[in-house]
Design a protein around this motif. Sequence first.
Motif, short mmCIF file in Angstrom:
data_model
loop_
_atom_site.label_atom_id
_atom_site.label_comp_id
_atom_site.label_asym_id
_atom_site.label_seq_id
_atom_site.Cartn_x
_atom_site.Cartn_y
_atom_site.Cartn_z
N ASP A 160 -27.84 -42.42 -7.67
CA ASP A 160 -28.45 -43.73 -7.56
C ASP A 160 -28.21 -44.53 -8.84
O ASP A 160 -28.04 -43.96 -9.91
N SER A 186 -24.88 -52.00 -3.59
CA SER A 186 -26.07 -51.15 -3.58
C SER A 186 -27.06 -51.57 -2.52
O SER A 186 -28.24 -51.75 -2.78
N HIS A 233 -28.26 -38.08 -5.92
CA HIS A 233 -27.53 -39.00 -5.05
C HIS A 233 -26.75 -40.07 -5.82
O HIS A 233 -26.22 -40.99 -5.21
N PRO A 241 -30.32 -47.39 -0.84
CA PRO A 241 -30.55 -46.41 -1.90
C PRO A 241 -29.84 -45.10 -1.60
O PRO A 241 -29.83 -44.63 -0.45
N GLY A 242 -29.24 -44.52 -2.62
CA GLY A 242 -28.61 -43.21 -2.47
C GLY A 242 -27.23 -43.24 -1.86
O GLY A 242 -26.58 -42.23 -1.73
N ASN A 266 -30.04 -36.76 -10.99
CA ASN A 266 -29.80 -37.90 -10.09
C ASN A 266 -28.87 -37.43 -8.97
O ASN A 266 -27.70 -37.79 -8.91
#
Length: 114
Positions: free
Chosen positions: A93, A107, A91, A110-111, A89
């Motif tokens: 996420d 959030s 980044h 994304p990332g 994973n």
Amino acid sequence: MMIGNDFQPCVYLVASRRHGTLYIGVTSNLIQRIHQHREDLIPGFTRRYGVKRLVWYEVHDTMEAAIVREKRLKEWRRAWKIELIEAHNEHWDDLAIGLGLPPLPDSTRPGVMK
């Protein structure tokens, strides 16, 4: 990794943010446990430090195997835990979104972790 039934032993890592505070746990119901972390229903460390983002998990055949793995991971150096997360994973996420939970309030992209 398939998380579908109510009893699926898992080891998991949650984080406050990218490279933030980490917590390793074990559960037989990952979705329920992550929901509990997100809603601050579990008193203690994760509530105190805002550790809510699922960044890594591993499914096991038995609870005994999951507990053994959790204990081993808790002995690891922080750098090794970060390498484990980033190998799967990059980044950081929130993996709970892929399990059907809604995004955390921060959030929005994304990332990107705050």
